[in-house]
Write an enzyme that holds these catalytic residues in place. Sequence first.
Site, short mmCIF file in Angstrom:
data_model
loop_
_atom_site.label_atom_id
_atom_site.label_comp_id
_atom_site.label_asym_id
_atom_site.label_seq_id
_atom_site.Cartn_x
_atom_site.Cartn_y
_atom_site.Cartn_z
N ASN A 1 90.49 9.46 -2.09
CA ASN A 1 90.53 8.47 -1.01
C ASN A 1 90.36 9.13 0.36
O ASN A 1 89.62 8.63 1.22
CB ASN A 1 91.85 7.69 -1.05
CG ASN A 1 91.88 6.68 -2.16
OD1 ASN A 1 90.86 6.12 -2.54
ND2 ASN A 1 93.06 6.42 -2.70
N GLU B 1 96.95 4.72 -9.58
CA GLU B 1 95.95 5.40 -10.38
C GLU B 1 96.46 5.70 -11.79
O GLU B 1 95.92 6.55 -12.48
CB GLU B 1 95.53 6.71 -9.70
CG GLU B 1 96.62 7.75 -9.56
CD GLU B 1 97.41 7.62 -8.25
OE1 GLU B 1 97.98 8.62 -7.80
OE2 GLU B 1 97.46 6.51 -7.68
N ASP C 1 88.17 3.18 -5.22
CA ASP C 1 88.13 1.97 -6.05
C ASP C 1 87.08 2.09 -7.15
O ASP C 1 87.29 1.68 -8.30
CB ASP C 1 87.83 0.74 -5.19
CG ASP C 1 89.02 0.34 -4.32
OD1 ASP C 1 90.14 0.85 -4.58
OD2 ASP C 1 88.84 -0.49 -3.41
N ASP D 1 96.94 9.56 -15.73
CA ASP D 1 96.97 9.53 -14.26
C ASP D 1 95.78 10.33 -13.73
O ASP D 1 95.48 11.42 -14.22
CB ASP D 1 98.28 10.16 -13.76
CG ASP D 1 98.42 10.04 -12.24
OD1 ASP D 1 98.90 9.00 -11.77
OD2 ASP D 1 98.04 11.00 -11.54
N ILE D 2 95.07 9.75 -12.76
CA ILE D 2 93.93 10.45 -12.16
C ILE D 2 94.44 11.59 -11.28
O ILE D 2 95.27 11.37 -10.39
CB ILE D 2 93.07 9.47 -11.33
CG1 ILE D 2 92.53 8.34 -12.22
CG2 ILE D 2 91.92 10.21 -10.67
CD1 ILE D 2 91.77 7.28 -11.48
#
Length: 481
Positions: A366, A401, A375, A358-359
Amino acid sequence: MVQEQEQQEIVEAHRALLKARAVQDRASEAELLMRLGRLYDGIGLTADSLEYAMEGLRLGEQLDDGELVVEQLNNIACIYMGRHEWDAAEDYLQRAGHYLSRFDYPEARRRVRSNHISVLIERGQYALAQPLLDELEYDSRQAGDTRRLLRCSLLQGWLARLEGRWGEALSRLEVARAESLAQDRHDVWVYVLDELSLLYSMPESPCYDPAQAEAYLQEGLAWIESVQYVDAVQDIRRSLVTLYRQQRRFEEALIQFEHLHEQEKRRFSETSERRFQLLQVREETERHRHQAELERLRNDELAEALDEARQLRHEAEEAARHDSLTGLFNRRYLDEQLVALYRRARQSGSPLGVAIADIDHFKHVNDGWSHATGDMVLRIVAMILSQELRASDILGRYGGEEFVLLLPDTDTSSAESICERLRQAVSGYDWGVVAPDLAVTISLGLYCASAAPETLLAEADAQLYRAKSEGRNRVCAILSQ
């Protein structure tokens, strides 16, 4: 797409390896492992290349084949150099040097020393690099090794530039430029042009001339694009981005960066396709081995199991779908593959690993930059993860993500090493080229066991939650109960 010749070479090497193992021809097995390592490295699948090279090295050491061991150590060092892992590269080059002190392999000695010099320069150890480079140049001249002398001229110019010996740097690089053209070594010539451009783009250099630096880079770029020399074109474009930024020509820098990003996307797509095709090659090779066993054993039960495995592969391929943003497999495909891999693991008793990546703080990306930047971060993370995995591993975007990795035939220790390599690759990426002050890390949760798919995912997710709660940018795993 993997070129037909490359694919055929890999198929033949895999089949020859099976035959060598069947008759216990260990010398041939070691040579074939080295060949497979080179073939995989040549098409950009470095994780698979390392796997075969390491196996070949262990076998070469068991056979006490000094020349083979030196070649494998040098090959492994080159792979790590391509990944900019200089400490690991130097470790294997020093081990090669130890073997060379016992055996006389002149050509191998020059290759190993040339790579060692490059690593020392990359690490800023100029005082150690210079005497080794002088010895290599003398040795190459005595042996009449013109190819190595050309390499020495490039290295001497590079080192002189870094140490501020401007006149010597220019002289050495001009010699390398002339010799590379005389020897029709355009692959070296283009790197000489890149190095000359750096010399002319440094304000402290008396040769400072940004226009000349740009001319060299454009000259190299024109040739590279005409022959599709992918690795070099990326280096040249990065140099152009740096040069244009220095001159505050930001629009031109952006154009070059966009070209660079498009090339990276194409390379990522090609690498993904190669991994899929090579997985099919391995399965095809394994299918032939099973067929031979069936013919010898006449075992109906094995034949039925093979037919079932073929049907499962066919159904999985028919149901394959990709995520439109990243180009990775999507959740539906991952779920189906996890079921198929679980069945195979249960029948064989082999471990199956599932990792969820997971980021970290993706919402901040964002909100702080833009959704377009978010993106791009997703696409680049997907590219990094894909490049670091083995051909047998399966990677997909699970949603948002989150990414899921399926690691067949992998125990917890090996899976943790893979996940840690992925984490370091993401955190070590130069995110500043995407957006100023941007830094991206990932957290990973891992679980390896012969458990049901839903259990594997749930336990991996629990470990991901632990990684997040313990500070992020880490790998958390649990041993199977």
